[in-house]
Design an enzyme around this catalytic site. Structure first.
Site, PDB file in Angstrom:
ATOM      1  N   ASP A  98     -72.999  29.853 -80.082  1.00  0.00           N
ATOM      2  CA  ASP A  98     -72.534  29.045 -78.963  1.00  0.00           C
ATOM      3  C   ASP A  98     -71.509  29.795 -78.119  1.00  0.00           C
ATOM      4  OD1 ASP A  98     -70.526  28.917 -80.914  1.00  0.00           O
ATOM      5  OD2 ASP A  98     -70.395  26.727 -80.923  1.00  0.00           O
ATOM      6  N   ASP A 101     -65.715  34.202 -79.248  1.00  0.00           N
ATOM      7  CA  ASP A 101     -64.282  34.066 -78.991  1.00  0.00           C
ATOM      8  C   ASP A 101     -63.612  35.331 -79.531  1.00  0.00           C
ATOM      9  OD1 ASP A 101     -61.729  33.080 -78.506  1.00  0.00           O
ATOM     10  OD2 ASP A 101     -61.912  31.351 -79.809  1.00  0.00           O
ATOM     11  N   LYS A 129     -65.944  34.633 -74.250  1.00  0.00           N
ATOM     12  CA  LYS A 129     -64.538  34.506 -73.887  1.00  0.00           C
ATOM     13  C   LYS A 129     -63.856  35.842 -74.215  1.00  0.00           C
ATOM     14  CE  LYS A 129     -62.764  30.501 -75.241  1.00  0.00           C
ATOM     15  NZ  LYS A 129     -61.970  29.507 -75.999  1.00  0.00           N
ATOM     16  N   PHE A 151     -60.230  25.838 -74.154  1.00  0.00           N
ATOM     17  CA  PHE A 151     -60.955  25.222 -75.264  1.00  0.00           C
ATOM     18  C   PHE A 151     -61.999  24.299 -74.667  1.00  0.00           C
ATOM     19  CE2 PHE A 151     -62.020  22.580 -78.834  1.00  0.00           C
ATOM     20  CZ  PHE A 151     -62.074  23.513 -79.856  1.00  0.00           C
ATOM     21  N   VAL A 152     -63.272  24.604 -74.950  1.00  0.00           N
ATOM     22  CA  VAL A 152     -64.370  23.876 -74.324  1.00  0.00           C
ATOM     23  C   VAL A 152     -65.230  23.168 -75.356  1.00  0.00           C
ATOM     24  CG1 VAL A 152     -64.448  25.338 -72.257  1.00  0.00           C
ATOM     25  CG2 VAL A 152     -65.804  25.966 -74.260  1.00  0.00           C
ATOM     26  N   ASP A 158     -67.783  21.843 -80.296  1.00  0.00           N
ATOM     27  CA  ASP A 158     -67.110  20.615 -80.683  1.00  0.00           C
ATOM     28  C   ASP A 158     -65.615  20.799 -80.830  1.00  0.00           C
ATOM     29  OD1 ASP A 158     -66.547  20.422 -84.114  1.00  0.00           O
ATOM     30  OD2 ASP A 158     -67.342  22.221 -83.156  1.00  0.00           O
TER      31      ASP A 158
END
Length: 179
Positions: A98, A101, A129, A151-152, A158
């Site tokens: 997904d 990071d 990111k 923060f998405v 989630d």
């Protein structure tokens, strides 16, 4: 959903980009019998859309690894909670994630699959990111969108197992994280 979330990427924009990623992956893996491995749980929504956009035969598998738990910041330790069911030896593996990071989880999984004899390991992520990349963190080979350090949630991403079903990518306000 209690508060108002700022939509960063609409469902329409995401669908269009996933379709383009599917074309790229079709061209790259035609005739190679790739194994597409979904990194659970977050990538499941993106994975389902992506594999339907790929027009060459693929096999499915799933792995679950995490460095977050229920928080919003990586713990730095990767835990493998579910390994693939199929052997990866000699296979072209496409890890579907997904978001990249810190990149620690994907670096761990890529090393693991290469140690298990995968012919190649590529990473396809809906979101990247790069400002959060840790030393030694993996880079994605195929990226849907590059985003800033926010923060998405949505499209499988989630916060504490909530908001995965949002059709768009939205920024989660700090007051909703209770941190």
């Amino acid at each position: 959903m209690t508060g108002k979330k700022k939509v960063l990427l609409s469902a329409r924009k995401i669908r269009a980009r996933v379709k383009r990623l599917g074309k790229q992956l079709t061209a790259a893996y035609a005739g190679k019998d790739p194994l597409f491995v979904c990194v659970l749980k977050g990538a499941c929504v993106f994975y389902a859309d992506l594999v339907r956009a790929v027009r060459c035969p693929v096999q499915f598998d799933f792995v679950q690894a995490s460095s977050y738990g229920s928080g919003t910041v990586s713990s730095g330790e990767v835990r493998l909670e579910k390994a693939t069911d199929q052997p990866v030896e000699g296979r072209h593996v496409v890890l579907v994630e997904d978001i990249v990071d810190t990149g620690r989880t994907l670096a761990y999984l890529k090393r693991l699959f290469l140690q298990q004899g995968a012919r190649s390991v590529a990473i396809c992520a809906l979101l990247d990111k790069p400002s959060r990349r840790a030393a030694g963190g993996a880079q994605a080979d195929y990226v849907g969108f590059t985003i800033a350090d926010r923060f998405v949630v949505g499209c499988g991403l989630d916060y504490a197992e909530r908001f995965r079903n949002l059709p768009a990518i939205a920024e989660l306000p700090a007051e909703e994280t209770h941190e």
